[in-house]
Design a protein around this motif. Structure first.
Motif, short mmCIF file in Angstrom:
data_model
loop_
_atom_site.label_atom_id
_atom_site.label_comp_id
_atom_site.label_asym_id
_atom_site.label_seq_id
_atom_site.Cartn_x
_atom_site.Cartn_y
_atom_site.Cartn_z
N TYR A 8 0.94 5.26 6.99
CA TYR A 8 0.11 4.08 6.81
C TYR A 8 0.83 3.13 5.84
O TYR A 8 1.41 3.57 4.84
CB TYR A 8 -1.23 4.44 6.15
N GLY A 9 0.77 1.85 6.11
CA GLY A 9 1.15 0.82 5.15
C GLY A 9 2.55 0.93 4.59
O GLY A 9 2.76 0.64 3.41
N ARG A 22 6.09 0.03 3.35
CA ARG A 22 6.67 -1.22 2.85
C ARG A 22 8.04 -0.90 2.26
O ARG A 22 8.17 0.00 1.43
CB ARG A 22 5.77 -1.83 1.77
N ASP A 37 0.55 -2.43 8.30
CA ASP A 37 -0.89 -2.40 8.06
C ASP A 37 -1.30 -1.09 7.39
O ASP A 37 -1.01 0.00 7.90
CB ASP A 37 -1.60 -2.56 9.41
N ASP A 38 -2.01 -1.21 6.28
CA ASP A 38 -2.43 -0.03 5.52
C ASP A 38 -3.54 0.75 6.22
O ASP A 38 -3.80 1.90 5.88
CB ASP A 38 -2.90 -0.45 4.13
N ASP A 39 -4.17 0.16 7.22
CA ASP A 39 -5.29 0.82 7.92
C ASP A 39 -4.87 1.45 9.24
O ASP A 39 -5.70 2.08 9.92
CB ASP A 39 -6.42 -0.19 8.19
N TRP A 72 4.52 4.01 0.84
CA TRP A 72 3.78 4.31 2.06
C TRP A 72 2.72 5.35 1.76
O TRP A 72 2.67 5.92 0.68
CB TRP A 72 4.73 4.82 3.15
N ARG A 73 1.83 5.59 2.73
CA ARG A 73 0.90 6.70 2.66
C ARG A 73 1.22 7.65 3.80
O ARG A 73 1.45 7.23 4.93
CB ARG A 73 -0.56 6.22 2.77
N THR A 77 -0.58 8.57 -1.32
CA THR A 77 0.35 7.48 -1.60
C THR A 77 1.67 8.01 -2.13
O THR A 77 1.70 8.94 -2.95
CB THR A 77 -0.26 6.51 -2.62
#
Length: 208
Positions: A66-67, A69, A81-83, A118-119, A125
């Motif tokens: 997720y998410g 960067r 997108d974090d979702d 990232w997650r 996290t």
């Protein structure tokens, strides 16, 4: 806070073979112009071994995250997108690396470490700094072609720019190199466009 990863060195490589879709300008019969403006047609065995590079291309690929960067070479390379959970690498099949290549090119060796956040699939996290300058401090091109199989090149100089590829996969980061290596023989018998090897070579693995 930057997590301290468990760092694993490996020499494992992908065995995938990508046939080159066009001939290299260094291998065809045409003349070329060197940096000083002089036309050269002299093809010789490579003078420097192992092959080395002074600039590179770069890309990031993500799976089960997720998410993600990544900031590298003064640019935001990816900002997802974090979702949204990215698809797993397994969902693409065993040759999921086949189409990988560097997108951001002409990066001189070496900028500051890449900043990665990232997650993982479980929602935790993570943050990391990946220092390509340390990983590739000898500036040696990672590939699987023996010297006696490398094709002659203009003035005996290797001028191709390899790709450094960062994979973020759940709780694992992997660093690869993909380099175009012209070969004396066709890699696929009878295919005149297979006069090179272009493999993804695994260089480093970090587990978080």
């Amino acid at each position: 806070m930057i997590h301290k990863p468990l760092r694993t060195l490996t020499a494992a490589t992908s065995l995938a073979l990508a046939a080159c879709a066009h001939s290299s300008p260094l291998l065809d019969g045409a003349s070329m112009t060197n940096a000083s403006g002089k036309t050269v047609t002299d093809r010789q065995p490579v003078k420097e071994w192992p092959l080395r590079f002074d600039s590179h291309k770069f890309s990031v690929f993500t799976y089960d995250t997720y998410g993600a960067r990544v900031v590298y070479a003064g640019q935001l390379q990816i900002d997802q997108d974090d979702d949204e959970l990215k698809r797993s690498s397994a969902s693409y099949g065993p040759d999921y690396q086949r189409s990988w290549s560097g997108i951001h090119g002409m990066i001189r060796n070496f900028p500051a470490p890449a900043k990665v956040s990232w997650r993982s699939k479980d929602g935790q996290t993570h943050e990391a700094e990946i220092d390509f300058g340390e990983i590739f401090k000898d500036e040696r091109v990672r590939h699987n072609v023996p010297r006696d199989e490398v094709a002659d090149m203009a003035n005996g100089e290797y001028r191709h720019e390899p790709s450094i590829i960062l994979e973020i996969n759940d709780r694992t980061i992997r660093v690869y190199m993909r380099a175009f290596i012209p070969t004396k023989d066709f890699q696929i018998p009878g295919n005149p466009y297979s006069d090179a090897r272009d493999e993804v070579v695994l260089v480093e693995t970090y587990t978080y």
